[in-house]
Design a protein around this motif. Structure first.
Motif, PDB file in Angstrom:
ATOM      1  N   LYS A   1      39.398   8.852 -12.880  1.00 52.53           N
ATOM      2  CA  LYS A   1      38.260   9.622 -13.585  1.00 52.53           C
ATOM      3  C   LYS A   1      38.784  11.360 -13.083  1.00 52.53           C
ATOM      4  O   LYS A   1      38.427  11.674 -11.853  1.00 52.53           O
ATOM      5  CB  LYS A   1      36.794   9.439 -12.923  1.00 52.53           C
TER       6      LYS A   1
ATOM      7  N   SER B   1      41.672  -0.823 -21.987  1.00 57.75           N
ATOM      8  CA  SER B   1      40.189  -1.032 -21.696  1.00 57.75           C
ATOM      9  C   SER B   1      39.947  -0.031 -20.625  1.00 57.75           C
ATOM     10  O   SER B   1      38.629   0.385 -20.634  1.00 57.75           O
ATOM     11  CB  SER B   1      40.252  -2.354 -21.056  1.00 57.75           C
ATOM     12  N   SER B   2      40.802   0.385 -19.653  1.00 56.59           N
ATOM     13  CA  SER B   2      40.276   1.285 -18.782  1.00 56.59           C
ATOM     14  C   SER B   2      40.241   2.745 -19.247  1.00 56.59           C
ATOM     15  O   SER B   2      39.202   3.523 -18.841  1.00 56.59           O
ATOM     16  CB  SER B   2      41.423   1.703 -17.784  1.00 56.59           C
TER      17      SER B   2
ATOM     18  N   ASP C   1      36.870   2.478 -21.088  1.00 59.85           N
ATOM     19  CA  ASP C   1      35.519   2.335 -19.743  1.00 59.85           C
ATOM     20  C   ASP C   1      35.356   3.978 -19.655  1.00 59.85           C
ATOM     21  O   ASP C   1      34.339   4.274 -19.135  1.00 59.85           O
ATOM     22  CB  ASP C   1      35.971   1.655 -18.727  1.00 59.85           C
TER      23      ASP C   1
ATOM     24  N   LYS D   1      33.441   5.839 -21.884  1.00 56.62           N
ATOM     25  CA  LYS D   1      31.997   5.260 -21.789  1.00 56.62           C
ATOM     26  C   LYS D   1      31.214   5.984 -20.794  1.00 56.62           C
ATOM     27  O   LYS D   1      30.318   6.536 -20.760  1.00 56.62           O
ATOM     28  CB  LYS D   1      31.863   3.989 -21.734  1.00 56.62           C
ATOM     29  N   GLU D   2      32.059   6.312 -19.522  1.00 56.61           N
ATOM     30  CA  GLU D   2      31.430   6.828 -18.431  1.00 56.61           C
ATOM     31  C   GLU D   2      31.287   8.237 -18.368  1.00 56.61           C
ATOM     32  O   GLU D   2      30.195   8.993 -18.108  1.00 56.61           O
ATOM     33  CB  GLU D   2      32.602   6.755 -17.293  1.00 56.61           C
TER      34      GLU D   2
ATOM     35  N   HIS E   1      31.046   1.664 -30.473  1.00 57.92           N
ATOM     36  CA  HIS E   1      29.668   2.186 -30.103  1.00 57.92           C
ATOM     37  C   HIS E   1      29.161   3.051 -31.441  1.00 57.92           C
ATOM     38  O   HIS E   1      28.591   4.161 -30.951  1.00 57.92           O
ATOM     39  CB  HIS E   1      29.889   2.973 -29.040  1.00 57.92           C
TER      40      HIS E   1
END
Length: 206
Positions: free
Chosen positions: A4, A74-75, A78, A81-82, A116
């Motif tokens: 991140k 996928s990472s 994700d 999303k974070e 989403h």
């Protein structure tokens, strides 16, 4: 897997009423995508730009089988999303969250929002389409509630076939997105001035 690493610009999250999440392309970094903001009607926005580990969101073409791009795909999803969760925790609602991506970043952006679907502020995808060797419609659900989208693409483009862009638009519209697609004949794999102007007109309305 992606670490991140989110760069901030523009207004602070504490003060901004709107947020723009900017997603760079393959081999690029956050500096280039954040530089676009100077040309957009986003002076009142907080700007958040996650940076891909090794400057690439996933290793193969966006039209490869999804499993070939794992675990990176996928990472990356994700991570987005974070970032969104971090924004909403600040009290900023989804309808005040905007997205902009270019090339691989546009593909990732479209894939994320289609998974989403809800009332977002707006989405700009500059040369991109939904991800996969085919479109996996079971991955997409929700209601965009007429969220405005601007999608620009060249024809032909060396990385993103026009037919995949059109297929992606159809799915987004089925999820109740308000999509404006602009196809630029013979335009190279870049961002044009017209795309900037259209993005301001369609999505970043003042």
């Amino acid at each position: 897997m992606h670490k991140k690493n989110v760069h901030n610009a523009g207004q602070s999250l504490d003060e901004a009423k709107k947020v723009l999440i900017m997603v760079h392309g393959r081999g690029a970094n956050v500096r280039g995508i954040l530089g676009l903001a100077a040309h957009l009607n986003v002076s009142e926005y907080a700007l958040l730009a996650p940076e891909a580990t090794n400057n690439t969101w996933y290793p193969y073409s966006f039209m490869a089988k999804p499993e070939q791009n794992e675990p990176w795909l996928s990472s990356a999803l994700d991570l987005l999303k974070e970032v969104v969760d971090d924004v909403t925790k600040q009290g900023i609602s989804a309808e005040n969250i905007y997205f902009l991506g270019f090339s691989q970043g546009a593909c990732l952006t479209l894939e994320f929002v289609a998974r989403h679907a809800q009332k977002w502020g707006g989405v700009v995808a500059l040369t991109g389409g939904l991800i996969g060797n085919k479109l996996y419609k079971q991955n997409y659900s929700g209601d965009f509630a007429e969220t405005p989208f601007f999608i620009g693409t060249g024809d032909p483009d060396p990385h993103v076939p026009l037919e995949r862009v059109r297929e992606s638009v159809r799915i987004l519209e089925e999820l109740n997105a308000q999509v404006h697609l602009e196809v630029y004949e013979g335009r190279p794999h870049t961002i044009s001035q017209d795309e900037i102007e259209q993005s301001n007109h369609m999505v970043f309305t003042e």
